[in-house]
Design an enzyme around this catalytic site. Sequence first.
Site, PDB file in Angstrom:
ATOM      1  N   TRP A 219      52.267  28.369  15.421  1.00  0.00           N
ATOM      2  CA  TRP A 219      52.550  27.537  14.238  1.00  0.00           C
ATOM      3  C   TRP A 219      53.039  28.376  13.056  1.00  0.00           C
ATOM      4  O   TRP A 219      53.904  27.957  12.291  1.00  0.00           O
ATOM      5  CB  TRP A 219      51.307  26.742  13.842  1.00  0.00           C
TER       6      TRP A 219
ATOM      7  N   ASP B 273      23.189  27.462  21.755  1.00  0.00           N
ATOM      8  CA  ASP B 273      22.245  26.916  20.786  1.00  0.00           C
ATOM      9  C   ASP B 273      20.800  27.179  21.229  1.00  0.00           C
ATOM     10  O   ASP B 273      20.579  27.846  22.240  1.00  0.00           O
ATOM     11  CB  ASP B 273      22.551  25.427  20.601  1.00  0.00           C
TER      12      ASP B 273
END
Lengths: 139, 139, 139, 139
Positions: free
Chosen positions: D47, D17
């Site tokens: 998954w 940032d």
Amino acid sequence: MSKSVVFEVDVMFGDCDPAGIVFFPNFSKWMDASSLNFFMQCGVPPWRELVKTSGIIGTPLLEIHTKFMQPATYGERLQIHTCIVEWRDKVFIHEHRVQRGSDLLCEGRETRAFCIRHPQHPERMKAIAIPEHIKALCQ
Amino acid sequence: MSKSVVFEVDVMFGDCDPAGIVFFPNFSKWMDASSLNFFMQCGVPPWRELVKTSGIIGTPLLEIHTKFMQPATYGERLQIHTCIVEWRDKVFIHEHRVQRGSDLLCEGRETRAFCIRHPQHPERMKAIAIPEHIKALCQ
Amino acid sequence: MSKSVVFEVDVMFGDCDPAGIVFFPNFSKWMDASSLNFFMQCGVPPWRELVKTSGIIGTPLLEIHTKFMQPATYGERLQIHTCIVEWRDKVFIHEHRVQRGSDLLCEGRETRAFCIRHPQHPERMKAIAIPEHIKALCQ
Amino acid sequence: MSKSVVFEVDVMFGDCDPAGIVFFPNFSKWMDASSLNFFMQCGVPPWRELVKTSGIIGTPLLEIHTKFMQPATYGERLQIHTCIVEWRDKVFIHEHRVQRGSDLLCEGRETRAFCIRHPQHPERMKAIAIPEHIKALCQ
């Protein structure tokens, strides 16, 4: 040409990089959001609805081309002006102009196709001819 | 031409979108990381060090052009092959080829410039001539 | 207690994961943006201005605690209701409630400190006592 | 307790940032990737495969609690040490310790549940009892 739709973005601190300016891939993310907003403003349902009635899962990118003129930073509000500048048989060209008021910050073109799940290989996608009723909604 | 450097990325669940594939701006993020890695592998210090000795704050993007051939998904490891294909006076052209083994997924070109803080307007950046010693390190 | 300020977010396609719902770290990003918006709405300048007059570079996180009640998806507009529920000597506690209209989706508490660059080690940060004039603006 | 698995991350420029340090929600993203990697290293399929055989679509978050001790920046390699510290009937508690070598940077706990699509409302998810065979793989 097509309708032109404006999508607004508030730049967040977390959108900016160590130089203090918007990390450039976020412009692509916002253009993508503006593309979806364009279709929804034209009356096309969001992809998660459209897939149920037409099998269309979205408009994946084939190519992007973006020019960066001026930086932006957090706390600023930007406007993304989006239209479709060309329809071909299986692809269309989006144009996005990211502005802060009248200042042009960034300009991008995306080549996209309407896609369905591949009938034989559901983990792949398959481009289809541009649906006429969607094209009609956008004009 | 220049050296060619490979940067590896493990695709995360959070890099993928509702279609289950990498959200395309992440390819730009990874190319950007591969650009920085390219310079560090060539012996250039990270920007936060370089700024102290040379005033150079990085190599902001002027333009990107990216083609998407095949999708990727989470749990996969990708390789980004990065080189510099052209040096001009004030800009250079990066080429990035994102591969999964021998499969080419995505190909991009970036136009970048070495920048310093603008002497009169420190909130702006200013492109400088490409430093010869950095160019030499990359070849 | 403090003022309570609402920050709005339009959920983008790129904020969502392969399950089709907001990828949970984005809630933290939005709470962070809502924290900065809170201070700006109270009359505190953005960090990039404040650092010039006071040396304060922002309010880094020491701790977060977030509960996820309901998912959100792209195309939805969310409201983040933000206030400060506790002021201590060097830290304060932000509370953020993410709502979709009257539905509460997610609730988080952040522990933050006002920080300056460490006088001896400018690459580190140092927490300072909470500035009274900033505290006064928020109440 | 459970097995302990280490997941490595190379911090990118775009993860940082305007303060020049990792934007904190990225730690949550990496813990999430380390959770998935944990299960895959224990022998559980990703998954997108598991859903086909068992209906399980993943392990959504119910709650996170994270402490930030030290910052990290781009060009650094981090290790995330992940295990399961508690199994309850329908939820389990992940512990993630983010280290840079022997330095502990960040520590988090996640409360997660194995979920399937809700039988009556496929747009919602439903927590199920923790599958015994998955639990056995992790120990």
